[in-house]
Design an enzyme around this catalytic site. Structure first.
Site, short mmCIF file in Angstrom:
data_model
loop_
_atom_site.label_atom_id
_atom_site.label_comp_id
_atom_site.label_asym_id
_atom_site.label_seq_id
_atom_site.Cartn_x
_atom_site.Cartn_y
_atom_site.Cartn_z
N ASN A 153 43.88 40.51 40.65
CA ASN A 153 44.53 40.89 39.39
C ASN A 153 43.88 42.09 38.69
O ASN A 153 44.57 42.90 38.09
CB ASN A 153 44.66 39.69 38.45
CG ASN A 153 43.33 39.07 38.10
OD1 ASN A 153 42.38 39.13 38.86
ND2 ASN A 153 43.26 38.47 36.94
N GLU A 252 34.16 32.07 38.32
CA GLU A 252 35.11 32.34 37.24
C GLU A 252 36.48 31.95 37.77
O GLU A 252 37.02 32.61 38.66
CB GLU A 252 35.05 33.81 36.83
CG GLU A 252 33.72 34.15 36.17
CD GLU A 252 33.55 35.61 35.81
OE1 GLU A 252 32.41 36.04 35.60
OE2 GLU A 252 34.58 36.33 35.76
N CYS A 286 43.38 35.99 33.93
CA CYS A 286 42.89 34.61 33.80
C CYS A 286 42.75 34.22 32.34
O CYS A 286 42.83 33.05 31.99
CB CYS A 286 41.55 34.47 34.49
SG CYS A 286 40.32 35.59 33.79
N GLU A 465 28.09 34.74 33.28
CA GLU A 465 27.58 36.06 33.62
C GLU A 465 27.76 36.95 32.40
O GLU A 465 28.39 36.56 31.43
CB GLU A 465 28.31 36.61 34.85
CG GLU A 465 28.02 35.76 36.10
CD GLU A 465 28.35 36.44 37.41
OE1 GLU A 465 28.20 37.67 37.50
OE2 GLU A 465 28.75 35.74 38.35
P1 NAD Z 1 42.52 32.99 45.06
O1 NAD Z 1 41.59 31.88 44.73
O2 NAD Z 1 43.76 32.68 45.79
O3 NAD Z 1 41.78 34.10 45.93
C1 NAD Z 1 40.60 34.73 45.47
C2 NAD Z 1 39.80 35.20 46.66
O4 NAD Z 1 39.33 34.07 47.40
C3 NAD Z 1 40.58 36.05 47.65
O5 NAD Z 1 39.76 37.11 48.08
C4 NAD Z 1 40.87 35.09 48.78
O6 NAD Z 1 41.07 35.71 50.02
C5 NAD Z 1 39.61 34.25 48.77
N1 NAD Z 1 39.72 32.92 49.36
C6 NAD Z 1 40.79 32.10 49.35
N2 NAD Z 1 40.49 30.93 49.96
C7 NAD Z 1 39.20 31.02 50.37
C8 NAD Z 1 38.32 30.13 51.05
N3 NAD Z 1 38.68 28.91 51.44
N4 NAD Z 1 37.05 30.56 51.30
C9 NAD Z 1 36.65 31.78 50.90
N5 NAD Z 1 37.44 32.67 50.26
C10 NAD Z 1 38.70 32.28 49.98
O7 NAD Z 1 42.83 33.71 43.67
P2 NAD Z 1 43.82 34.92 43.39
O8 NAD Z 1 45.21 34.44 43.63
O9 NAD Z 1 43.34 36.11 44.13
O10 NAD Z 1 43.60 35.18 41.84
C11 NAD Z 1 44.28 34.50 40.83
C12 NAD Z 1 43.42 33.36 40.31
O11 NAD Z 1 42.15 33.86 39.91
C13 NAD Z 1 43.99 32.70 39.07
O12 NAD Z 1 43.79 31.31 39.15
C14 NAD Z 1 43.13 33.28 37.95
O13 NAD Z 1 43.07 32.47 36.80
C15 NAD Z 1 41.82 33.39 38.62
N6 NAD Z 1 40.97 34.37 37.94
C16 NAD Z 1 39.97 33.93 37.13
C17 NAD Z 1 39.17 34.83 36.44
C18 NAD Z 1 38.08 34.37 35.49
O14 NAD Z 1 37.32 35.23 35.01
N7 NAD Z 1 37.97 33.10 35.19
C19 NAD Z 1 39.40 36.19 36.59
C20 NAD Z 1 40.45 36.61 37.43
C21 NAD Z 1 41.22 35.70 38.10
O1 6OD Z 2 36.09 41.44 31.36
C1 6OD Z 2 35.49 40.81 32.24
O2 6OD Z 2 34.29 41.01 32.48
C2 6OD Z 2 36.19 39.78 33.01
N1 6OD Z 2 35.44 39.06 33.87
C3 6OD Z 2 37.53 39.61 32.86
C4 6OD Z 2 38.30 38.65 33.56
C5 6OD Z 2 39.64 38.73 33.53
C6 6OD Z 2 40.45 37.81 34.26
O3 6OD Z 2 41.54 38.05 34.71
#
Ligand code: NAD
Ligand code: 6OD
Length: 484
Positions: A153, A252, A286, A465
């Site tokens: 994202n 995260e 997120c 972090e």
């Molecule tokens: P995802 O969990 O599907 O994938 C993230 C990464 O993990 C990708 O590179 C993927 O290839 C890898 N991956 C998937 N399964 C794996 C496994 N079994 N072992 C190792 N690696 C693996 O997430 P996404 O669809 O790319 O992103 C969207 C999600 O991320 C949403 O749930 C969003 O809320 C979350 N997100 C959280 C934050 C935060 O700061 N809390 C920030 C951005 C996104």
């Molecule tokens: O601003 C940041 O450092 C951060 N980790 C943002 C996360 C955004 C999630 O989509």
């Protein structure tokens, strides 16, 4: 056709197995991604380990952090290339990527370079049992080879948010970018070489999660720590992989964040704030707000105003003047979001605006567009009120008292963030103290100071972090006790 190669030990590495990278605005194939298998992941981890004890481990904090400043300057010097790569990969609005994603991609290196250079360590004096003296002091050493697993994202922003502190602390990294967004991580390899970051310090392996580069990397015994951003379920799988060898993780994860709007809030600012937090990056943040609770006295007016502004968002490709909403990342994600739109309708939602797919010009017809959507009238048990949709949508419900708003906001397994809108300081501080989240914004959203702690409570993450908190994860703190 663009080739997205792995970056291992300072060299770009092709593999015999590729998959298509499609751009979300048209679904056209724009490149071939070279999937890393076990040999490439082994080579990347080995290169990272060699670099750890080689030049990167020897140059000292001043030279190391100077190099990270140069790296940030070099990203800024190639700003337009990074921007173009991110826009092609994600389809997000030009104004968003140019103001948020790419500048943060550079800033993440400078901020952590400065923090690491200036952080004090603890030291204590004591009287020993025999009446003598001793001093003890803390020594921070790198944790080792860090696996960095990234989502799609905010690709450059979220990757550098991890590798900035990791490298500043003297670690080496192997990055697994999302399969959806390989471009900026690959481009960063060129910049690493150009500024003279030693080979093996930064490595990139492309591929998917299970049975691919993600799983190979996180299960690799040569990896000392894993930092991950993505879905909570993926976090669970990675945590299981990290259990072997008891390796530390920093997570995260997902969110189902609440926005709380009190009747005494500045109405226009609250509407503008929730518009941003619900629809920015097409809801693929997120920290986004998918549940909005509005005090009853202003509920109807708020719903009408937010829905009107959401409906007026201009939908289109990155360079469309005035564009407010880009596409979702992929056909698969579009199907998921539209599935939730259908479920909300089936569960009895009032669809105040949106709920479907916008009409787009023929050349964009295959892009992953969905309408910005506002619902009301659902019970708290409804799917779109419980699950993270990760799309441009929110459900709005009324509340009467502060206690009710807090209870509603907390009634979720997630605990990433909340945004509270009120004109009363007392209300603001009481809600901030009562809400079960890692981040609470008052009369604002996604306001960032990189010195502050960032992370989620409950199922939204593990660890913090940001600022000196990053050092807790990216270093080992050794205590040295000296009898004088
Ligand atoms: P995802 O969990 O599907 O994938 C993230 C990464 O993990 C990708 O590179 C993927 O290839 C890898 N991956 C998937 N399964 C794996 C496994 N079994 N072992 C190792 N690696 C693996 O997430 P996404 O669809 O790319 O992103 C969207 C999600 O991320 C949403 O749930 C969003 O809320 C979350 N997100 C959280 C934050 C935060 O700061 N809390 C920030 C951005 C996104
Ligand atoms: O601003 C940041 O450092 C951060 N980790 C943002 C996360 C955004 C999630 O989509």
């Amino acid at each position: 056709m663009k080739q997205f190669l792995n970056f291992i030990n300072g060299e770009f590495v092709a593999t015999g197995k590729t998959f298509d990278k499609r751009t979300p605005t048209t679904n056209a194939v724009i490149g071939a991604v070279h999937e890393a298998g076990r040999p490439e992941v082994d080579a990347a981890v080995a290169a990272a380990r060699t670099a750890l004890s080689g030049p990167w481990g020897q140059i000292g904090v001043v030279k190391r952090t100077d190099l990270l400043h140069k790296l940030a300057d070099a990203i800024n010097a190639r700003f337009d290339e990074f921007l173009a790569a991110e826009l092609a990969d994600t389809g997000k609005p030009h104004s968003l990527a140019s103001h948020v994603d790419i500048p943060r991609g550079a800033a993440n290196f400078k901020v952590f370079a400065d923090i690491v250079k200036n952080v004090p360590t603890e030291s204590f004096e004591m009287v020993t049992p025999d009446g003598g003296k001793a001093i003890s002091y803390g020594l921070r050493t790198p944790v080792g080879v860090v696996a960095v697993v990234c989502p799609w994202n905010l690709p450059l922003l979220l990757m550098t948010w991890k590798i900035g502190p990791a490298l500043a602390c003297g670690n080496t990294v192997v990055v697994k970018p999302s399969e959806e967004t390989p471009a900026t991580a690959t481009l960063l390899g060129e910049v690493m070489n150009a500024v003279g970051i030693p080979k093996g310090v930064y490595n990139v392996v492309h591929g998917f999660g299970p049975d691919s580069a993600g799983e190979l990397l996180t299960r690799h015994p040569g990896v000392n720590a894993i930092t991950f951003t993505g879905e909570t379920r993926t976090g669970e799988a990675i945590m299981a992989a990290a259990a072997k060898g008891v390796r530390p993780v920093s997570f995260e994860l997902g969110g189902k964040n609440a926005g709380i709007v009190f009747a005494d809030a500045d109405f226009d600012k609250a509407v503008a704030g929730i518009l941003r937090s619900s629809f920015e990056n097409c809801g693929q943040v997120c920290l986004g707000t998918e549940r909005v609770y509005v005090q009853r006295a202003i509920f109807n007016r708020f719903v009408a105003s937010l829905a009107a502004k959401a409906a007026a968002l201009k939908i289109g490709p990155p360079d469309l003047p005035g564009v407010g909403l880009g596409p979702l990342i992929s056909a698969e994600h579009k199907a998921k979001v539209l599935g939730y739109y259908a479920r909300a309708a089936a569960e009895g939602a009032t669809v105040v605006t949106g709920g479907g797919v916008p009409a787009m010009p023929a050349e964009l017809a295959d892009g992953h567009w969905v309408q910005p959507t506002v619902w009301t009238g659902l019970p708290e048990s409804a799917s779109v009120v419980r699950d993270e949709v990760f799309g441009p949508c929110c459900h709005i419900a009324p509340f009467d008292t502060e206690a009710e708003a807090i209870a509603l906001a907390n009634a979720t397994d997630y605990g990433l963030c909340t945004t509270v809108w009120t004109g009363d300081l007392g209300t603001a501080h009481r809600v901030a103290a009562a809400i079960e989240v890692g981040l609470c914004w008052i009369n604002s959203w996604f306001l960032r100071d990189l010195r502050t702690a960032f992370g989620g409570a409950k199922a939204s993450g593990l660890g913090r972090e940001g600022g000196v908190h990053s050092l807790e994860f990216y270093t080992e703190l050794r205590n040295v006790m000296v009898k004088l």
